[in-house]
Design a protein around this motif. Structure first.
Motif, PDB file in Angstrom:
ATOM      1  N   LYS A  31      -0.677 -44.399  48.516  1.00 38.50           N
ATOM      2  CA  LYS A  31      -1.080 -44.706  47.144  1.00 38.50           C
ATOM      3  C   LYS A  31      -0.008 -44.186  46.197  1.00 38.50           C
ATOM      4  N   PRO A  32       0.100 -44.779  45.026  1.00 43.17           N
ATOM      5  CA  PRO A  32       1.125 -44.334  44.076  1.00 43.17           C
ATOM      6  C   PRO A  32       0.811 -42.944  43.524  1.00 43.17           C
ATOM      7  N   GLN A  33       1.843 -42.255  43.111  1.00 39.96           N
ATOM      8  CA  GLN A  33       1.688 -40.907  42.580  1.00 39.96           C
ATOM      9  C   GLN A  33       1.088 -40.958  41.180  1.00 39.96           C
ATOM     10  N   SER A  34       0.012 -40.234  40.978  1.00 36.79           N
ATOM     11  CA  SER A  34      -0.597 -40.148  39.652  1.00 36.79           C
ATOM     12  C   SER A  34      -0.746 -38.696  39.196  1.00 36.79           C
ATOM     13  N   LEU A  35      -0.619 -37.751  40.148  1.00 33.99           N
ATOM     14  CA  LEU A  35      -0.744 -36.333  39.814  1.00 33.99           C
ATOM     15  C   LEU A  35       0.548 -35.587  40.119  1.00 33.99           C
ATOM     16  N   CYS A  36       0.827 -34.583  39.297  1.00 34.50           N
ATOM     17  CA  CYS A  36       1.981 -33.716  39.504  1.00 34.50           C
ATOM     18  C   CYS A  36       1.795 -32.955  40.817  1.00 34.50           C
ATOM     19  N   PRO A  37       2.814 -32.935  41.680  1.00 34.61           N
ATOM     20  CA  PRO A  37       2.667 -32.228  42.942  1.00 34.61           C
ATOM     21  C   PRO A  37       2.579 -30.705  42.787  1.00 34.61           C
ATOM     22  N   VAL A  38       2.989 -30.187  41.632  1.00 35.90           N
ATOM     23  CA  VAL A  38       2.991 -28.733  41.417  1.00 35.90           C
ATOM     24  C   VAL A  38       1.680 -28.269  40.786  1.00 35.90           C
ATOM     25  N   LEU A  39       1.338 -28.795  39.623  1.00 37.52           N
ATOM     26  CA  LEU A  39       0.150 -28.336  38.899  1.00 37.52           C
ATOM     27  C   LEU A  39      -1.048 -29.280  38.987  1.00 37.52           C
ATOM     28  N   GLN A  40      -0.862 -30.428  39.636  1.00 35.83           N
ATOM     29  CA  GLN A  40      -1.928 -31.410  39.822  1.00 35.83           C
ATOM     30  C   GLN A  40      -2.433 -32.051  38.527  1.00 35.83           C
TER      31      GLN A  40
END
Length: 94
Positions: A31-40
């Protein structure tokens, strides 16, 4: 009787391999990225870094620095969540 069991076992194995191939294919599409991988938090498409042919988006600029210190950690987390980073626009062979 042993021949029938061998045939059944072979069919079960083929079915399992076919099923696992489908799940690998599905995971590869992700799925495409919608959330920051660090802070979500929700990503800002204007805040990103390009890493190994992929574009990773973030919620804020400080998250880029955290990501670059340990990209494997965050990429693993994204992968576990079924997220596939997008290919860098214009990149060839990636």
């Amino acid at each position: 009787m042993a021949r029938i069991l061998t045939i059944i076992l072979a069919l079960v194995m083929v079915g399992m391999m076919a099923g696992s191939g489908l799940s690998v294919e599905k995971a590869a599409s992700g799925k495409p990225q919608s959330l920051c991988p660090v802070l979500q938090g929700p990503v800002n498409k204007n805040i990103y870094t390009d890493y190994e042919g992929k574009r990773i988006y973030f919620c804020c600029s400080p998250c880029i620095e955290k990501f670059t210190k340990d990209p494997g950690k965050y990429l693993k987390k994204m992968n576990e969540e079924g997220v596939t980073p997008e290919v860098i626009p214009g990149a060839k062979g990636k």
